[in-house]
Motif scaffolding. Structure first.
Motif, PDB file in Angstrom:
ATOM      1  N   THR A  66       1.236  -2.205   1.876  1.00  0.00           N
ATOM      2  CA  THR A  66       2.513  -2.904   1.717  1.00  0.00           C
ATOM      3  C   THR A  66       3.198  -3.154   3.062  1.00  0.00           C
ATOM      4  O   THR A  66       3.540  -4.316   3.392  1.00  0.00           O
ATOM      5  N   PRO A  67       3.460  -2.124   3.891  1.00  0.00           N
ATOM      6  CA  PRO A  67       4.104  -2.431   5.193  1.00  0.00           C
ATOM      7  C   PRO A  67       3.202  -3.234   6.117  1.00  0.00           C
ATOM      8  O   PRO A  67       3.701  -4.075   6.901  1.00  0.00           O
ATOM      9  N   LEU A  68       1.870  -3.009   6.039  1.00  0.00           N
ATOM     10  CA  LEU A  68       0.975  -3.792   6.882  1.00  0.00           C
ATOM     11  C   LEU A  68       0.999  -5.261   6.489  1.00  0.00           C
ATOM     12  O   LEU A  68       0.938  -6.159   7.357  1.00  0.00           O
ATOM     13  N   SER A  69       1.083  -5.528   5.201  1.00  0.00           N
ATOM     14  CA  SER A  69       1.166  -6.929   4.752  1.00  0.00           C
ATOM     15  C   SER A  69       2.448  -7.591   5.247  1.00  0.00           C
ATOM     16  O   SER A  69       2.451  -8.757   5.680  1.00  0.00           O
ATOM     17  N   ILE A  70       3.549  -6.803   5.193  1.00  0.00           N
ATOM     18  CA  ILE A  70       4.812  -7.361   5.683  1.00  0.00           C
ATOM     19  C   ILE A  70       4.744  -7.632   7.180  1.00  0.00           C
ATOM     20  O   ILE A  70       5.198  -8.680   7.678  1.00  0.00           O
ATOM     21  N   LEU A  71       4.169  -6.667   7.909  1.00  0.00           N
ATOM     22  CA  LEU A  71       4.041  -6.848   9.357  1.00  0.00           C
ATOM     23  C   LEU A  71       3.192  -8.073   9.681  1.00  0.00           C
ATOM     24  O   LEU A  71       3.549  -8.890  10.556  1.00  0.00           O
ATOM     25  N   CYS A  72       2.056  -8.187   9.020  1.00  0.00           N
ATOM     26  CA  CYS A  72       1.184  -9.333   9.282  1.00  0.00           C
ATOM     27  C   CYS A  72       1.889 -10.647   8.942  1.00  0.00           C
ATOM     28  O   CYS A  72       1.761 -11.652   9.677  1.00  0.00           O
ATOM     29  N   GLY A  73       2.640 -10.651   7.829  1.00  0.00           N
ATOM     30  CA  GLY A  73       3.337 -11.879   7.448  1.00  0.00           C
ATOM     31  C   GLY A  73       4.407 -12.262   8.445  1.00  0.00           C
ATOM     32  O   GLY A  73       4.537 -13.452   8.818  1.00  0.00           O
ATOM     33  N   GLU A  74       5.190 -11.265   8.886  1.00  0.00           N
ATOM     34  CA  GLU A  74       6.249 -11.588   9.842  1.00  0.00           C
ATOM     35  C   GLU A  74       5.665 -12.000  11.187  1.00  0.00           C
ATOM     36  O   GLU A  74       6.183 -12.910  11.863  1.00  0.00           O
ATOM     37  N   ILE A  75       4.573 -11.324  11.608  1.00  0.00           N
ATOM     38  CA  ILE A  75       3.955 -11.699  12.878  1.00  0.00           C
ATOM     39  C   ILE A  75       3.382 -13.119  12.790  1.00  0.00           C
ATOM     40  O   ILE A  75       3.510 -13.930  13.730  1.00  0.00           O
ATOM     41  N   ASP A  76       2.744 -13.457  11.667  1.00  0.00           N
ATOM     42  CA  ASP A  76       2.222 -14.812  11.508  1.00  0.00           C
ATOM     43  C   ASP A  76       3.358 -15.835  11.509  1.00  0.00           C
ATOM     44  O   ASP A  76       3.204 -16.949  12.062  1.00  0.00           O
ATOM     45  N   ALA A  77       4.476 -15.457  10.864  1.00  0.00           N
ATOM     46  CA  ALA A  77       5.615 -16.388  10.845  1.00  0.00           C
ATOM     47  C   ALA A  77       6.167 -16.607  12.248  1.00  0.00           C
ATOM     48  O   ALA A  77       6.575 -17.721  12.610  1.00  0.00           O
TER      49      ALA A  77
END
Length: 496
Positions: free
Chosen positions: A286-297
């Motif tokens: 869950t936090p890794l998905s959020i991190l990856c999403g924000e970094i991609d954004a």
């Protein structure tokens, strides 16, 4: 060699030893009984003979000198027919002629030069007729002083059957007999051989029967053992669903129950391990998905990289760090790797300091804490670990208590233990689910499952800390509508 063969051979060996011992004792008992039977018959014969001698003594004017050798020999020729048929003496050759032969007794010399002065005077007449031949055991009549009156001459009177001849209570003579039996007749030898072969055939038949019974018993006794071996083989292959159908009340039954319990425990641990891996993967994903999403954004310039985004990334990183720290603490506590420094400390002060460090988090949630206890209660514990315990319990209550609400902490001092109660307001937990709250990564499918952070490891670590302090921790529905955590710690008693 298989265990069934070993068990069979053990039964056969034991049976053979018992059988040989039994047949040997039976043979010895037969010989002894036969010998005792011969002696009993001889004693009976001597008893009858003593009565006849008493009568003869009375008829001879109470003087053995008046008794002729023919009268003695006729009495000594009396025998019980069974003796003549069964007892064959140790004498070789034909039966001796009745009467006294010259040279049988070596008398002491007399003043008159008669070399037979040691024999009764009436026996010194060499002219006598041969009385009936005696077929019974060798028998002799002696005076109480040891002078031979009639019968056989014995080198020693020891180990001979003796019957006293009495008259008016006085011993007037003694009868001696030597019924030692030697089985050298054909009929007696055939009888003994028949008994021997009969015993051998009986022993062989018993051994064959014991072999059959041993084979059946070995198979019956090994059936549950084979079932146990089969079940252990299933466990070694990871098949924990097999159970024993047979219910036994012996030691094998207890072993089967223990193996069933072991299989259930292994199955439960495997399920818990799989669930734990899934929960950890979910918590990390869950936090890794959020991190990856924000970094991609940020990389796609959809979101600007500023302090707001940096703080959001930091929150997710701290969430991962918190989860990893909890997992590390749990692994240390399970393995006994947490270090403890026990010393007497005031638990009231320890709880107060912990609550002061958590007051901001409690206020942010819109909750209040009630803890009023000024009494000094001393326990033997590690201050840092106990503060970690109370932090986990209070934060668990904060995370699962709806706002507005409150948390009550009470200390109840008993005779040898201290009861610490942490009650919070609703929502609550069903009583059946309270036992699993201390399992790692446990989640409730209810309103208490809502929380902002953490991985559900706090109560598990708390249980390990309490157990290290020789205490216990349990959960139950609270009277306030939420959950009640009960902690029991032993009170420190100073030794005088």
């Amino acid at each position: 060699m298989k265990i069934s063969q070993k068990l069979f051979l053990a039964f056969i060996g034991l049976t053979s030893i018992v059988l040989v011992a039994t047949l040997s004792l039976a043979r010895w008992s037969f010989d002894q009984g036969f010998s005792n039977y011969i002696h009993s018959l001889e004693e009976n014969r001597l008893t009858h003979l003593s009565k006849s001698l008493t009568t003869l003594y009375s008829q001879s004017d109470f003087n053995w000198n008046n008794v002729t050798s023919e009268q003695y020999e006729r009495l000594l020729s009396f025998f019980i027919p069974d003796i003549a048929k069964i007892a064959k003496t140790d004498r070789k050759g034909p039966p001796p002629r009745a009467g006294f032969r010259e040279g049988r007794i070596k008398p002491p010399p007399s003043a008159s030069g008669d070399t037979r002065a040691g024999i009764a005077p009436h026996l010194r007449n060499p002219e006598r007729r041969g009385p009936p031949r005696r077929n019974g055991p060798p028998t002799a009549i002696y005076t109480p002083d040891g002078v031979l009156l009639a019968g056989e001459t014995f080198d020693s009177l020891e180990e001979k059957i003796s019957i006293p001849v009495t008259h008016d209570g006085d011993v007037i003579a003694i009868l001696y007999s030597n019924p030692r039996v030697e089985v050298d007749s054909q009929s007696a030898q055939a009888f003994f051989e028949q008994q021997l072969w009969t015993s051998l055939w009986i022993g062989l038949l018993c051994l064959m029967l014991a072999s059959l019974i041993s084979w059946v018993l070995a198979r019956l006794l090994l059936l549950p053992v084979k079932e146990v071996i089969k079940s252990i083989s299933h466990l070694s292959k990871g098949n924990y669903s097999e159970r024993f159908n047979e219910k036994r009340l012996d030691e094998l039954g207890q072993l089967m129950n223990d193996i069933d319990l072991l299989a259930m425990t292994l199955d439960k641990n495997r399920t818990a391990k799989n669930r734990w891996f899934a929960d950890i993967s979910h918590e990390l994903r869950t936090p890794l998905s959020i991190l990856c999403g924000e970094i991609d954004a940020i990389k796609a310039e959809i979101r600007p990289f500023n302090q707001v985004q940096l703080k959001s990334l930091e929150q997710e990183v701290m969430r991962i760090k918190h989860l990893v720290d909890d997992l590390y603490q749990l692994s240390l506590s399970d393995l006994g790797g947490l270090k403890y420094h026990f010393e007497p400390l005031n638990i009231t002060v320890c709880i107060t300091e912990t609550l002061n460090s958590l007051i901001d988090k409690v206020s942010e949630k819109g909750l209040s804490i009630n803890f009023i206890n000024s009494e000094k209660v001393i326990v033997n514990g590690d201050k840092m670990r106990l503060q970690q315990l109370f932090t986990n319990v209070v934060l668990n209550a904060v995370a699962y208590t709806d706002s507005p609400g409150h948390i009550d902490i009470d200390l109840i001092e008993e005779s040898a233990s201290l009861l610490i109660l942490v009650n919070d307001t609703k929502p609550s937990v069903p009583l059946d689910d309270c036992e699993v709250l201390f399992d790692p990564l446990h989640r409730q499918d209810s309103s208490r499952a809502r929380r902002n952070n953490g991985a559900g490891l706090g109560l598990t670590i708390s249980r390990n800390i309490v157990e290290a302090h020789s205490g216990s921790i349990t959960a139950r529905p609270s009277n306030l509508g939420g959950l009640c955590i009960e902690i029991i710690l032993p009170i420190f008693k100073e030794s005088h």
